[in-house]
Scaffold this motif. Structure first.
Motif, mmCIF file in Angstrom:
data_model
loop_
_atom_site.group_PDB
_atom_site.id
_atom_site.type_symbol
_atom_site.label_atom_id
_atom_site.label_comp_id
_atom_site.label_asym_id
_atom_site.label_seq_id
_atom_site.Cartn_x
_atom_site.Cartn_y
_atom_site.Cartn_z
ATOM 1 N N SER A 49 -20.300 -7.675 -7.420
ATOM 2 C CA SER A 49 -19.873 -8.301 -6.313
ATOM 3 C C SER A 49 -19.723 -9.765 -6.494
ATOM 4 N N ARG A 50 -18.812 -10.318 -5.793
ATOM 5 C CA ARG A 50 -18.564 -12.029 -5.781
ATOM 6 C C ARG A 50 -19.889 -12.728 -5.145
ATOM 7 N N ASP A 51 -20.699 -11.946 -4.431
ATOM 8 C CA ASP A 51 -21.851 -12.519 -3.616
ATOM 9 C C ASP A 51 -22.814 -13.184 -4.729
ATOM 10 N N VAL A 52 -22.587 -12.824 -6.243
ATOM 11 C CA VAL A 52 -23.691 -13.217 -6.932
ATOM 12 C C VAL A 52 -23.354 -14.820 -7.457
ATOM 13 N N ASP A 53 -21.771 -14.834 -7.307
ATOM 14 C CA ASP A 53 -21.336 -16.103 -7.799
ATOM 15 C C ASP A 53 -21.935 -17.577 -6.896
ATOM 16 N N GLU A 72 -22.947 -15.187 -19.973
ATOM 17 C CA GLU A 72 -21.525 -16.240 -19.745
ATOM 18 C C GLU A 72 -21.509 -16.664 -18.221
ATOM 19 N N ILE A 73 -21.398 -17.721 -18.030
ATOM 20 C CA ILE A 73 -21.084 -18.335 -16.791
ATOM 21 C C ILE A 73 -19.917 -19.158 -16.862
ATOM 22 N N MET A 74 -18.735 -19.213 -15.918
ATOM 23 C CA MET A 74 -17.781 -20.021 -15.897
ATOM 24 C C MET A 74 -17.988 -21.315 -14.837
ATOM 25 N N HIS A 101 -18.715 -28.445 -7.683
ATOM 26 C CA HIS A 101 -18.472 -27.360 -9.107
ATOM 27 C C HIS A 101 -19.021 -26.143 -8.544
ATOM 28 N N SER A 102 -18.339 -25.044 -9.335
ATOM 29 C CA SER A 102 -18.823 -23.777 -8.976
ATOM 30 C C SER A 102 -19.179 -23.096 -10.218
ATOM 31 N N GLU A 103 -20.021 -21.894 -10.068
ATOM 32 C CA GLU A 103 -20.561 -21.348 -11.394
ATOM 33 C C GLU A 103 -20.181 -19.862 -11.109
ATOM 34 N N ARG A 104 -19.215 -18.903 -11.917
ATOM 35 C CA ARG A 104 -18.820 -17.769 -11.532
ATOM 36 C C ARG A 104 -19.370 -17.029 -12.601
ATOM 37 N N PHE A 105 -19.576 -15.745 -12.198
ATOM 38 C CA PHE A 105 -20.172 -14.391 -13.290
ATOM 39 C C PHE A 105 -18.961 -13.561 -13.538
ATOM 40 N N GLU A 106 -17.957 -14.014 -14.027
ATOM 41 C CA GLU A 106 -16.601 -13.587 -14.346
ATOM 42 C C GLU A 106 -16.749 -12.465 -15.533
ATOM 43 N N LYS A 107 -17.458 -12.617 -16.320
ATOM 44 C CA LYS A 107 -17.509 -11.871 -17.622
ATOM 45 C C LYS A 107 -18.238 -10.567 -17.141
ATOM 46 N N ALA A 108 -19.393 -10.845 -16.316
ATOM 47 C CA ALA A 108 -19.992 -9.596 -15.787
ATOM 48 C C ALA A 108 -19.071 -8.822 -14.922
ATOM 49 N N ARG A 109 -18.342 -9.633 -13.987
ATOM 50 C CA ARG A 109 -17.497 -8.799 -13.154
ATOM 51 C C ARG A 109 -16.637 -7.791 -14.061
ATOM 52 N N ARG A 110 -16.042 -8.409 -15.113
ATOM 53 C CA ARG A 110 -15.079 -7.589 -15.847
ATOM 54 C C ARG A 110 -15.722 -6.447 -16.439
ATOM 55 N N GLN A 111 -16.831 -6.892 -16.983
ATOM 56 C CA GLN A 111 -17.340 -5.737 -18.089
ATOM 57 C C GLN A 111 -18.859 -5.389 -18.134
ATOM 58 N N GLY A 112 -19.520 -6.084 -17.075
ATOM 59 C CA GLY A 112 -20.832 -5.947 -17.057
ATOM 60 C C GLY A 112 -21.613 -7.227 -17.988
ATOM 61 N N PHE A 282 -16.190 -22.437 0.057
ATOM 62 C CA PHE A 282 -17.412 -23.449 -0.473
ATOM 63 C C PHE A 282 -18.528 -23.217 0.107
ATOM 64 N N ILE A 283 -19.880 -23.655 -0.355
ATOM 65 C CA ILE A 283 -21.049 -23.256 0.560
ATOM 66 C C ILE A 283 -21.219 -24.261 1.623
ATOM 67 N N PRO A 284 -21.449 -23.955 2.843
ATOM 68 C CA PRO A 284 -21.595 -24.877 3.955
ATOM 69 C C PRO A 284 -22.860 -25.523 3.617
ATOM 70 N N LEU A 285 -22.991 -27.028 4.421
ATOM 71 C CA LEU A 285 -24.261 -27.475 4.449
ATOM 72 C C LEU A 285 -25.311 -26.890 5.272
#
Length: 297
Positions: A49-53, A72-74, A101-112, A282-285
């Protein structure tokens, strides 16, 4: 030689938990390091899930340092940087007067993916807290390596052990990935007033006592600080010169409470620029913490 032993505490980031080490009630900072999180190891399945991003969010008054052992993190930021980080590399982001900035786990989403690493914040000295934001990525020869008698060191930032990393820093600092074979020993740099060692894996002995993973050991200034591995160990070494008291609230660090209040108001009002390549959320305050209860009469 030991000053404090700081154990990591579990903190939820929503989609997964981390081990929070700094700030701590025992010691809020080690040199200029004001924040230190141990991520994982955590195994993400394909399609996670994108909830981990970590969605876009702001910083002021610090440099963020991401360093991975696995995975890996994007990274994307408001300077239009887009850079994946992988094991043995460094993403060093200077927030200064303000960045998002953002940090996304896109490799994990594609292939684990199995993700394991350290997220640290380094406070900027007074007079440089409002510097221009910047981002740099470093790998290979930018991070000098030392390999001798069961001791392997990758210098991430600053100067230590006769080497200097190419990461641009703003105050005297050292930060290193240390690997010790069983029975190997090392003395930490003595030229810095504040020094710490976070045990990632294995077992480290100090003053005849063994310490397990998840503990950060800090050392008395001016005394030798010697680690010995009683099992093959991975340890993060960190420290430097103190930069003075810092206030830390949410993602903001400053020597001034008023500056943090301004940053909160700016984020709430939408005055921070979001990353060009990641600006749809975005993440709210978060709400302010409740006031302390009145003193008992």
């Amino acid at each position: 030689m030991l000053k404090d032993v700081i154990s990591q505490r579990a903190r939820s980031l929503g989609g997964f938990s981390v081990g929070r080490v700094l700030p701590s009630s025992l010691q809020r900072m080690v040199g200029p390091f004001v924040f230190f999180d141990h991520m994982g190891p955590v195994d993400f399945p394909p399609g996670v899930s994108r909830d981990v991003d970590v969605r876009p969010h702001p910083h002021i008054g610090l440099s963020t340092v991401t360093y991975l052992f696995d995975g890996e993190i994007m990274h994307r930021d408001s300077l239009n940087s887009e850079q994946a980080i992988r094991p043995g590399e460094v993403n060093w982001m200077v927030a200064g007067r303000g960045i998002t900035h953002s940090e996304r786990f896109e490799k994990a989403r594609r292939q684990g993916d199995r993700v394991h690493g350290i997220q640290a914040w380094v406070g900027l000295p007074v007079g440089q807290e409002e510097t221009e934001p910047a981002f740099s990525h470093h790998a290979g020869s930018d991070l000098p390596a030392i390999d001798d008698a069961g001791v392997t060191i990758r210098l991430i930032a600053g100067a230590a052990f006769g080497r200097r990393a190419r990461v641009a820093t703003h105050s005297p600092i050292f930060y290193a990935d240390l690997r010790l074979a069983n029975g190997a020993r090392i003395e930490l740099p003595g030229e810095y007033a504040e020094r710490g060692a976070f045990i990632v894996s294995g077992m480290a002995e100090v003053d005849g006592r063994d310490y397990e993973p998840g503990n950060m050991l800090t050392f008395v200034a001016g005394q030798p600080a010697i680690l010995r591995a009683n099992a093959a160990a991975v340890v993060m070494l960190l420290g430097g010169e103190a930069i003075g008291e810092r206030h830390v609230e949410w993602n903001f660090v400053s020597s001034s409470r008023e500056r943090i209040a301004q940053a909160k108001a700016d984020w709430r009002a939408g005055r921070f620029k979001l990353p060009d390549r990641d600006n749809s959320e975005f993440i709210p305050l978060p709400p302010d913490p409740p006031p302390p209860p009145p003193a008992m009469s």
